[in-house]
Design a protein around this motif. Sequence first.
Motif, PDB file in Angstrom:
ATOM      1  N   GLU A 106      34.665 -24.761  41.154  1.00 12.80           N
ATOM      2  CA  GLU A 106      35.422 -25.977  40.855  1.00 12.80           C
ATOM      3  C   GLU A 106      35.545 -26.147  39.343  1.00 12.80           C
ATOM      4  O   GLU A 106      34.573 -25.942  38.597  1.00 12.80           O
ATOM      5  CB  GLU A 106      34.712 -27.193  41.458  1.00 12.80           C
ATOM      6  N   GLU A 107      36.747 -26.499  38.898  1.00 13.61           N
ATOM      7  CA  GLU A 107      36.976 -26.690  37.465  1.00 13.61           C
ATOM      8  C   GLU A 107      36.151 -27.871  36.953  1.00 13.61           C
ATOM      9  O   GLU A 107      36.060 -28.919  37.599  1.00 13.61           O
ATOM     10  CB  GLU A 107      38.456 -26.966  37.194  1.00 13.61           C
ATOM     11  N   GLU A 108      35.523 -27.687  35.769  1.00 10.91           N
ATOM     12  CA  GLU A 108      34.808 -28.783  35.123  1.00 10.91           C
ATOM     13  C   GLU A 108      35.803 -29.701  34.419  1.00 10.91           C
ATOM     14  O   GLU A 108      36.956 -29.326  34.161  1.00 10.91           O
ATOM     15  CB  GLU A 108      33.808 -28.231  34.096  1.00 10.91           C
ATOM     16  N   ALA A 109      35.349 -30.921  34.119  1.00  5.24           N
ATOM     17  CA  ALA A 109      36.198 -31.876  33.408  1.00  5.24           C
ATOM     18  C   ALA A 109      36.646 -31.281  32.077  1.00  5.24           C
ATOM     19  O   ALA A 109      35.851 -30.695  31.352  1.00  5.24           O
ATOM     20  CB  ALA A 109      35.430 -33.175  33.177  1.00  5.24           C
ATOM     21  N   GLY A 110      37.949 -31.421  31.776  1.00  7.90           N
ATOM     22  CA  GLY A 110      38.493 -30.891  30.527  1.00  7.90           C
ATOM     23  C   GLY A 110      39.004 -29.479  30.632  1.00  7.90           C
ATOM     24  O   GLY A 110      39.572 -28.940  29.672  1.00  7.90           O
ATOM     25  N   SER A 111      38.775 -28.820  31.788  1.00  8.37           N
ATOM     26  CA  SER A 111      39.208 -27.438  31.981  1.00  8.37           C
ATOM     27  C   SER A 111      40.500 -27.411  32.798  1.00  8.37           C
ATOM     28  O   SER A 111      40.679 -28.223  33.715  1.00  8.37           O
ATOM     29  CB  SER A 111      38.122 -26.669  32.725  1.00  8.37           C
ATOM     30  N   PRO A 112      41.424 -26.497  32.482  1.00  6.07           N
ATOM     31  CA  PRO A 112      41.354 -25.489  31.411  1.00  6.07           C
ATOM     32  C   PRO A 112      41.756 -26.058  30.059  1.00  6.07           C
ATOM     33  O   PRO A 112      42.458 -27.062  29.973  1.00  6.07           O
ATOM     34  CB  PRO A 112      42.358 -24.428  31.865  1.00  6.07           C
ATOM     35  N   VAL A 113      41.300 -25.385  29.017  1.00  5.20           N
ATOM     36  CA  VAL A 113      41.689 -25.705  27.649  1.00  5.20           C
ATOM     37  C   VAL A 113      42.773 -24.721  27.245  1.00  5.20           C
ATOM     38  O   VAL A 113      42.607 -23.511  27.409  1.00  5.20           O
ATOM     39  CB  VAL A 113      40.491 -25.586  26.688  1.00  5.20           C
ATOM     40  N   GLN A 114      43.866 -25.234  26.721  1.00  3.38           N
ATOM     41  CA  GLN A 114      44.956 -24.357  26.300  1.00  3.38           C
ATOM     42  C   GLN A 114      44.987 -24.290  24.782  1.00  3.38           C
ATOM     43  O   GLN A 114      45.187 -25.302  24.101  1.00  3.38           O
ATOM     44  CB  GLN A 114      46.299 -24.875  26.821  1.00  3.38           C
ATOM     45  N   VAL A 115      44.736 -23.102  24.252  1.00  6.68           N
ATOM     46  CA  VAL A 115      44.824 -22.935  22.802  1.00  6.68           C
ATOM     47  C   VAL A 115      46.182 -22.336  22.454  1.00  6.68           C
ATOM     48  O   VAL A 115      46.808 -21.665  23.271  1.00  6.68           O
ATOM     49  CB  VAL A 115      43.695 -22.034  22.266  1.00  6.68           C
ATOM     50  N   LYS A 116      46.604 -22.582  21.252  1.00  7.21           N
ATOM     51  CA  LYS A 116      47.895 -22.068  20.798  1.00  7.21           C
ATOM     52  C   LYS A 116      47.743 -20.599  20.445  1.00  7.21           C
ATOM     53  O   LYS A 116      46.934 -20.219  19.608  1.00  7.21           O
ATOM     54  CB  LYS A 116      48.368 -22.862  19.585  1.00  7.21           C
ATOM     55  N   GLY A 117      48.503 -19.755  21.113  1.00  6.70           N
ATOM     56  CA  GLY A 117      48.432 -18.329  20.833  1.00  6.70           C
ATOM     57  C   GLY A 117      47.734 -17.580  21.947  1.00  6.70           C
ATOM     58  O   GLY A 117      47.094 -18.159  22.841  1.00  6.70           O
ATOM     59  N   GLU A 118      47.839 -16.250  21.893  1.00 12.42           N
ATOM     60  CA  GLU A 118      47.237 -15.396  22.911  1.00 12.42           C
ATOM     61  C   GLU A 118      45.825 -14.988  22.501  1.00 12.42           C
ATOM     62  O   GLU A 118      45.490 -14.929  21.323  1.00 12.42           O
ATOM     63  CB  GLU A 118      48.091 -14.141  23.116  1.00 12.42           C
ATOM     64  N   LEU A 119      45.010 -14.702  23.530  1.00 12.65           N
ATOM     65  CA  LEU A 119      43.645 -14.254  23.286  1.00 12.65           C
ATOM     66  C   LEU A 119      43.517 -12.784  23.654  1.00 12.65           C
ATOM     67  O   LEU A 119      44.076 -12.341  24.650  1.00 12.65           O
ATOM     68  CB  LEU A 119      42.649 -15.078  24.113  1.00 12.65           C
TER      69      LEU A 119
END
Length: 907
Positions: free
Chosen positions: A730-743
């Motif tokens: 189960e996803e935790e609160a605040g997840s997913p986090v989207q960052v700008k750009g690829e990893l």
Amino acid sequence: MKKIILVFSVLVCIGVAAVIVWKNILKETNPNALEVISAEALFVFETQEPVLAWNQLVSQPFWKSVSGIPSLKNAENNLLFLDSLAGRSGILQKNLKGNQLAISLHPTGKEEFDFLYVLAYQNPESFYLLEEIERKIQSQGTITSRNYSEITIKELKTNGNGVTLTYAKIDNLLALSFTSFLVEDAIRHSQNDGLSVFSEQYEELFKELPTSKGLGVLRIGGSGLSGIAKVITPEKNNFSVLHQGKTKLSANFQIDFKEEKVSLDGTMFFDGEKKPSLKSIPTSTIEYFKNLIPSRTAIYFQYQLEDPFALFSGFESDFPFNSTVIGDIETRLIKKGFAKYLTGHIALLNMEKISNEAQDKILLLRTENPNVQLELLKKFGLGENQQIDILQLSDIHQGIEIFVIGTEEFPAHLFNGNFVGFGDTYFTIIEEIIVMANSSKAMKLFIEDWKKGKNWGKSANQEDIIRKLEEESGFSFALDGPKFWDTMEESSSPGWKSFFQRYKQELKTFDKIYLKTFEEGNDAKIHIEISHKQTDLGPSDVDISLIENVSVAFENRLVFGPVGIRNFNDNSVEFVVQDEMNRIFLLTNEGEEVFSLDLDGPIISEIFQFDFYKNGKLQLLFATNDKIYAIDRTGQPLVDFPLTYQNETFTHLNLLDYEGNRNYRIFASTQKGNLFLYDQYGELLEGWDPKPIGSPLAVKPAHHRVAGIGDRMLALGMKGNIHFFNRRGEEEAGSPVQVKGELGSDYILLERGTSKETQLVTVTKEGEVVMVNLLGEITFRNQLLRPDRESRFYLIKDQEEGRYLFVVHEYNKITVLDADYKEVFSKPIMSEDLQFQYYTFGQDKSIFVVVDKVQEFVYLYDFEGRLINPVPITGSQKVDVTYLPSQNEYLIYAISGKEFKRFSLRY
């Protein structure tokens, strides 16, 4: 009766007259050099043999290195200049010999210090030398005069170096300094009885030793030490006792120059008294702790006390005690018997500091009843919530349970304001020792070092220090010079940080510092040893010895490995390699084959070891694109393996053990961006059949348990999506986090005790460093310099996953940055396909590996950017590097074409 009264009156008048004559005539006509030195001086060096003391100092081997520091070089040059003006015929030595010289160090600014020199002439005619120098200087500089409080101050300025020397005659005293207001300060103290002077503030020092002996006496006052400690390192974490400030510490030291070390021996005073208020015990603390002290330790503080809770109890502490916490400790620990089981053997360890991270600290307490102590601490950690499952406040690392106390500065509240720097306190029991750490990461690294035997007890380099620490002493400490200076650089104030950076190599000349206190009759004695060695300017090619001592040929080209694993029979290291025909081999470290096995394709994961049958025998786990394999040490597959999943291509694999009880989980990801979680028998678990995240992963999925936070399942998607799950998927609160750009690079988790403070650090393909906490908040962004659009960026962790670097790869150059984004070194390397590795075996034993997969060369660099192996190792795969401290030798394992090779490297 009248006669008696008359005689008594006459005696009183004579006594009063004698006092008046002494204070106003005799004393003023022949004052002592120390009577004009402010009580704020950090220390005073007093000598009757200044030339002899100076000559012995500059003849020491370490002087050649440290004289590169400008203030010391200037002192040497200025004395040589004065000697030249005196005629270089021994006039200066004759003039100084037998006269008292006091050299004191004073704060002159927010982060600056300078010396005051006061020379007391027994015969005022000795001032002729000064007059001679003044005559000679006229052709080489200028002398100006001014009045200050009816005393003539002169300023001598040479034409050559532009340095201004300020000096003044105060009765029979000559006061000199290169900072003019220090001379003015000496004049004020000579005329104003209301100003406190050093000799009055620390009168106990002069009662114990009225005049200097031998080369001289070094007199140190506590307020001065506290002042310099606060200026250089504002954090109390490093030397909390010096930050106390309210308790007057002082000491006299006799200095002795010996081969490769400087010794200082003397008597110590506490608020003017010789006897400290704590009693030592004869049994040695180091004997219990030496196999626990990590090789990474920068400063080791040791206590062996009859009453551990009396530690510095006589000191007036400025620690901000919380009365509620004190009450809780008294009620829930002390009254329940916590104190009676502590033996009085205590040690505080400051680890070498890592850039951009808090100081790791470890506190060791020996106990006679570890089980009772552990239960008391666990219940204290639960506080009022005794019904909470203790697992929520615990973690397991390599089979060791870790618990947490969320009370801020718990050790300091327990021990009279000492041992600060513990926001949260993580604790466990190892070998009847209570181990406390100030972060989850610090505790885990400590456990890893202990498991691997990377400790002082097994290091030949620490044998001398251990012998010294075995001597009876209530308090002692040992300081590892190279690690300490790096720590000081990290924790010092801005002005001093640049000083430590600029003169790091000179300061590292002093490689070990040892201090102990002990009782001798009614005296509290102190002994300090400062050992030194020549600064390492870097080895020449002649010093480097890279020897190939194992070479094993195979029928086909090797394309994977070598990956080191542990032989459970004898704890030796063995290696897994794979050839281009997909055949896997297990080899001893001498290259002998243990087994070989054909696989369906290339290995795409790490090689994991696990105790499937819980019998101490280890099996191997790894993956190809289509299968997950589990095999024993003879190459036989385990029941129900290999695992497959239809229409899925595996990209990453990880092995989890939540509780450290060998109930394993297998965590896999696929090209489609699906996560699979299996039990150790290959059964998919509910919630993970599969768990899609929408993009392939940038790095293997992982599980992290942080004491005080709980479990987090972590997945970094290549599209910049960072997911946090619980164990049920189960996803935790605040997840997913989207960052700008690829990893596309690795990450590191900086564990700091709370979801808000614990940080995930990674870097995007575009070069932006991103920090995300476990609440799903992006807490920090920093764009690294991007030379061009084709530049690539990487976060590289060391083999322990405790430290990290950033790498910027341009088309013709690589730049290595530390965790503060400062350049470590850069090298011109023209290749489109490079891999990087980072090995650290202590601050001064770090290796950065560059694998050029195009030209098939492996380069090893130190952190000065020097190439360790003058001739590159041939190979296109990552290498395995180990370090043997007892032999000061690296072992490097590599594959090259059809060969497995082992090299030994002395550096």
